[in-house]
Each structure stands twice: as structure tokens, then as C-alpha cells.
Design a protein around this motif. Structure first.
Motif, PDB file in Angstrom:
ATOM      1  N   UNK A  28      30.969 -34.748  17.086  1.00 55.73           N
ATOM      2  CA  UNK A  28      30.639 -33.576  17.922  1.00 55.73           C
ATOM      3  C   UNK A  28      31.731 -33.220  18.924  1.00 55.73           C
ATOM      4  N   UNK A  29      32.323 -34.222  19.571  1.00 53.91           N
ATOM      5  CA  UNK A  29      33.343 -33.932  20.587  1.00 53.91           C
ATOM      6  C   UNK A  29      34.623 -33.344  19.992  1.00 53.91           C
ATOM      7  N   UNK A  30      34.786 -33.424  18.676  1.00 60.77           N
ATOM      8  CA  UNK A  30      35.959 -32.847  18.026  1.00 60.77           C
ATOM      9  C   UNK A  30      35.767 -31.390  17.636  1.00 60.77           C
ATOM     10  N   UNK A  31      34.532 -30.891  17.686  1.00 65.96           N
ATOM     11  CA  UNK A  31      34.265 -29.547  17.158  1.00 65.96           C
ATOM     12  C   UNK A  31      33.561 -28.609  18.132  1.00 65.96           C
ATOM     13  N   UNK A  32      33.219 -29.116  19.332  1.00 63.26           N
ATOM     14  CA  UNK A  32      32.508 -28.273  20.294  1.00 63.26           C
ATOM     15  C   UNK A  32      32.671 -28.854  21.694  1.00 63.26           C
ATOM     16  N   UNK A  33      32.433 -28.045  22.717  1.00 69.04           N
ATOM     17  CA  UNK A  33      32.502 -28.559  24.085  1.00 69.04           C
ATOM     18  C   UNK A  33      31.434 -29.630  24.314  1.00 69.04           C
ATOM     19  N   UNK A  49      25.596 -26.540  19.188  1.00 66.96           N
ATOM     20  CA  UNK A  49      26.665 -26.076  18.300  1.00 66.96           C
ATOM     21  C   UNK A  49      26.410 -24.623  17.906  1.00 66.96           C
ATOM     22  N   UNK A  50      25.177 -24.337  17.487  1.00 68.79           N
ATOM     23  CA  UNK A  50      24.829 -22.960  17.106  1.00 68.79           C
ATOM     24  C   UNK A  50      25.005 -22.002  18.289  1.00 68.79           C
ATOM     25  N   UNK A  51      24.497 -22.394  19.461  1.00 66.50           N
ATOM     26  CA  UNK A  51      24.589 -21.538  20.645  1.00 66.50           C
ATOM     27  C   UNK A  51      26.044 -21.279  21.024  1.00 66.50           C
ATOM     28  N   UNK A  52      26.871 -22.314  20.973  1.00 64.59           N
ATOM     29  CA  UNK A  52      28.287 -22.173  21.302  1.00 64.59           C
ATOM     30  C   UNK A  52      28.958 -21.161  20.376  1.00 64.59           C
ATOM     31  N   UNK A  53      28.724 -21.274  19.087  1.00 64.26           N
ATOM     32  CA  UNK A  53      29.361 -20.356  18.143  1.00 64.26           C
ATOM     33  C   UNK A  53      28.782 -18.944  18.248  1.00 64.26           C
ATOM     34  N   UNK A  54      27.494 -18.831  18.474  1.00 61.55           N
ATOM     35  CA  UNK A  54      26.903 -17.494  18.638  1.00 61.55           C
ATOM     36  C   UNK A  54      27.437 -16.798  19.884  1.00 61.55           C
ATOM     37  N   UNK A  55      27.728 -17.556  20.937  1.00 61.91           N
ATOM     38  CA  UNK A  55      28.260 -16.973  22.170  1.00 61.91           C
ATOM     39  C   UNK A  55      29.649 -16.372  21.960  1.00 61.91           C
ATOM     40  N   UNK A  56      30.316 -16.797  20.889  1.00 62.34           N
ATOM     41  CA  UNK A  56      31.678 -16.335  20.623  1.00 62.34           C
ATOM     42  C   UNK A  56      31.764 -15.320  19.492  1.00 62.34           C
ATOM     43  N   UNK A  92      47.414 -15.546  22.814  1.00 67.73           N
ATOM     44  CA  UNK A  92      46.152 -16.201  22.497  1.00 67.73           C
ATOM     45  C   UNK A  92      46.395 -17.700  22.350  1.00 67.73           C
ATOM     46  N   UNK A  93      45.360 -18.452  22.637  1.00 64.02           N
ATOM     47  CA  UNK A  93      45.377 -19.904  22.421  1.00 64.02           C
ATOM     48  C   UNK A  93      44.599 -20.180  21.143  1.00 64.02           C
ATOM     49  N   UNK A  94      45.057 -21.130  20.362  1.00 64.43           N
ATOM     50  CA  UNK A  94      44.341 -21.485  19.145  1.00 64.43           C
ATOM     51  C   UNK A  94      43.913 -22.941  19.176  1.00 64.43           C
ATOM     52  N   UNK A  95      42.906 -23.218  18.401  1.00 66.77           N
ATOM     53  CA  UNK A  95      42.435 -24.575  18.165  1.00 66.77           C
ATOM     54  C   UNK A  95      41.728 -24.581  16.827  1.00 66.77           C
ATOM     55  N   UNK A  96      41.687 -25.740  16.189  1.00 71.85           N
ATOM     56  CA  UNK A  96      41.020 -25.817  14.893  1.00 71.85           C
ATOM     57  C   UNK A  96      40.507 -27.222  14.665  1.00 71.85           C
ATOM     58  N   UNK A  97      39.581 -27.320  13.720  1.00 70.68           N
ATOM     59  CA  UNK A  97      39.151 -28.623  13.221  1.00 70.68           C
ATOM     60  C   UNK A  97      38.862 -28.484  11.736  1.00 70.68           C
ATOM     61  N   UNK A  98      39.048 -29.588  11.049  1.00 69.54           N
ATOM     62  CA  UNK A  98      38.732 -29.669   9.617  1.00 69.54           C
ATOM     63  C   UNK A  98      37.832 -30.866   9.384  1.00 69.54           C
ATOM     64  N   UNK A  99      36.921 -30.746   8.427  1.00 75.23           N
ATOM     65  CA  UNK A  99      36.132 -31.889   8.008  1.00 75.23           C
ATOM     66  C   UNK A  99      37.058 -32.946   7.431  1.00 75.23           C
ATOM     67  N   UNK A 100      36.662 -34.206   7.507  1.00 73.25           N
ATOM     68  CA  UNK A 100      37.512 -35.311   7.047  1.00 73.25           C
ATOM     69  C   UNK A 100      38.015 -35.130   5.618  1.00 73.25           C
ATOM     70  N   UNK A 101      37.163 -34.659   4.714  1.00 71.18           N
ATOM     71  CA  UNK A 101      37.574 -34.539   3.312  1.00 71.18           C
ATOM     72  C   UNK A 101      38.595 -33.426   3.081  1.00 71.18           C
ATOM     73  N   UNK A 102      38.782 -32.536   4.056  1.00 67.29           N
ATOM     74  CA  UNK A 102      39.732 -31.432   3.909  1.00 67.29           C
ATOM     75  C   UNK A 102      41.084 -31.751   4.534  1.00 67.29           C
ATOM     76  N   UNK A 103      41.183 -32.867   5.220  1.00 65.45           N
ATOM     77  CA  UNK A 103      42.423 -33.203   5.919  1.00 65.45           C
ATOM     78  C   UNK A 103      43.482 -33.732   4.948  1.00 65.45           C
ATOM     79  N   UNK A 104      44.738 -33.503   5.314  1.00 64.55           N
ATOM     80  CA  UNK A 104      45.848 -34.026   4.535  1.00 64.55           C
ATOM     81  C   UNK A 104      46.125 -33.283   3.243  1.00 64.55           C
TER      82      UNK A 104
END
Length: 169
Positions: A28-33, A49-56, A92-104
Motif C-alpha cells: 500500500x505505501x508504494x501505491x498511495x499516500x 485507494x479508491x477515494x484517492x484515485x477518484x479525487x484525482x 509537472x512532477x511524475x511518479x509511477x508504480x508497477x506490479x511486481x510481475x511487470x517489473x524488469x
């Protein structure tokens, strides 16, 4: 296919798939405040998580000045990338995350390249990002996309100028 991605604006259609990959393949700490909730992917944290993304959902001109995109590879949501307006005009500032299986697999660099093109099309001239010196994956993606990196105070600050040639998609 390695490195092939599509960015889709986060909306109600892809929010649940985004939450599913986050809960299955990220902390959770890697994908949301941070939020006050039981550890792990509790019901309260999923709701946050849903509320955070809906706010944006308002995009760069909305109240949070943030555009979020689901990263899609092979028809599946594998992560999220965002850009947020900074006070400095055209930045603009960017940030991203990927699920473990999508990394590398080159997906992070492909997603950032697409975001750089999207930012340029929105009239931006600079994209910045912050990470830590031990985040090898993020540093690799930033380097592949031509970022100037500067380490200061235990953080790495990245700057990508969109006024020069953009990296090939």
C-alpha cells in the motif's frame, strides 16, 4: 511483448483492475499516500485507494492538478503513472508504480516515454521526479528516458526537458 504499453486515463472502468493489481502485487505505501488503517490491504485501505484515485479524476486542470493513467500491457492493467502540475509554469512532477510481475520488462521506461509525450502535448516543457538512491528500478527508467539526475539530502531529483528531442516511444 516486452516494453509495449498503453496509457489509459484512470476512471471508473479501470479503477477496480488497478486496485486488484495493487493489492496482489504491491505494498500500500508504494501505491498511495499513507492512511490510518489496519496493515496490509484491509477493506479501509482499499476504500482509501479508491477515494484517492477518484479525487484525482479531474486531470491537470482539476482541483488536484493531477492526471493519472493506468499502465496497460497485453490488455491487462499492470500499474499507474501520473503527472501533477507544479507551481513552476510548464512543469509537472511524475511518479509511477508497477506490479511486481511487470517489473524488469521495460514497461516502466515505455510508460514514462508515453507520459513525456503526453506532457509535451499538454504544453509542458519540464517533467521532474524524485526517488531514493537505492531505487535501482526507478533510476534505470529515468536514465533510459534521458533524465538529468542530481542527488541531494538522501534523495535523487530527476529533470527531463521536453524542449529537446523526446525519447522514442
Amino acid at each position: 511483448m516486452t516494453g509495449a504499453v498503453r496509457l489509459e486515463p484512470v476512471d471508473e472502468r479501470n479503477l477496480e483492475p488497478l486496485l486488484s493489481v495493487a493489492a496482489a502485487e504491491a505494498e500500500p505505501e508504494d501505491v498511495m499516500p499513507p492512511v490510518q488503517a489496519p496493515a496490509g490491504w484491509s477493506l479501509a485501505r482499499r476504500d482509501a485507494f479508491r477515494e484517492f484515485h477518484r479525487a484525482n479524476l479531474g486531470g491537470l486542470d482539476g482541483p488536484t492538478r493531477t492526471a493519472m493513467y493506468a499502465i496497460v500491457s497485453g490488455g491487462e492493467v499492470v500499474g499507474m503513472i501520473r503527472m501533477t502540475r507544479r507551481d513552476e509554469p510548464g512543469t509537472v512532477e511524475t511518479g509511477m508504480w508497477l506490479g511486481r510481475s511487470a517489473r524488469g520488462r521495460g514497461l516502466g521506461a515505455a510508460a514514462l516515454r508515453q507520459l513525456l509525450h503526453t506532457a509535451a502535448a499538454a504544453g509542458m516543457h519540464t517533467v521532474v521526479a524524485d526517488t531514493t538512491p537505492d531505487n535501482a528500478g526507478a533510476l534505470s527508467v529515468l536514465r533510459k528516458c534521458g533524465a538529468e539526475l542530481r542527488e541531494e539530502g538522501g534523495e535523487v531529483h530527476a529533470r527531463m526537458c521536453l524542449d529537446s528531442a523526446l525519447p522514442i516511444r
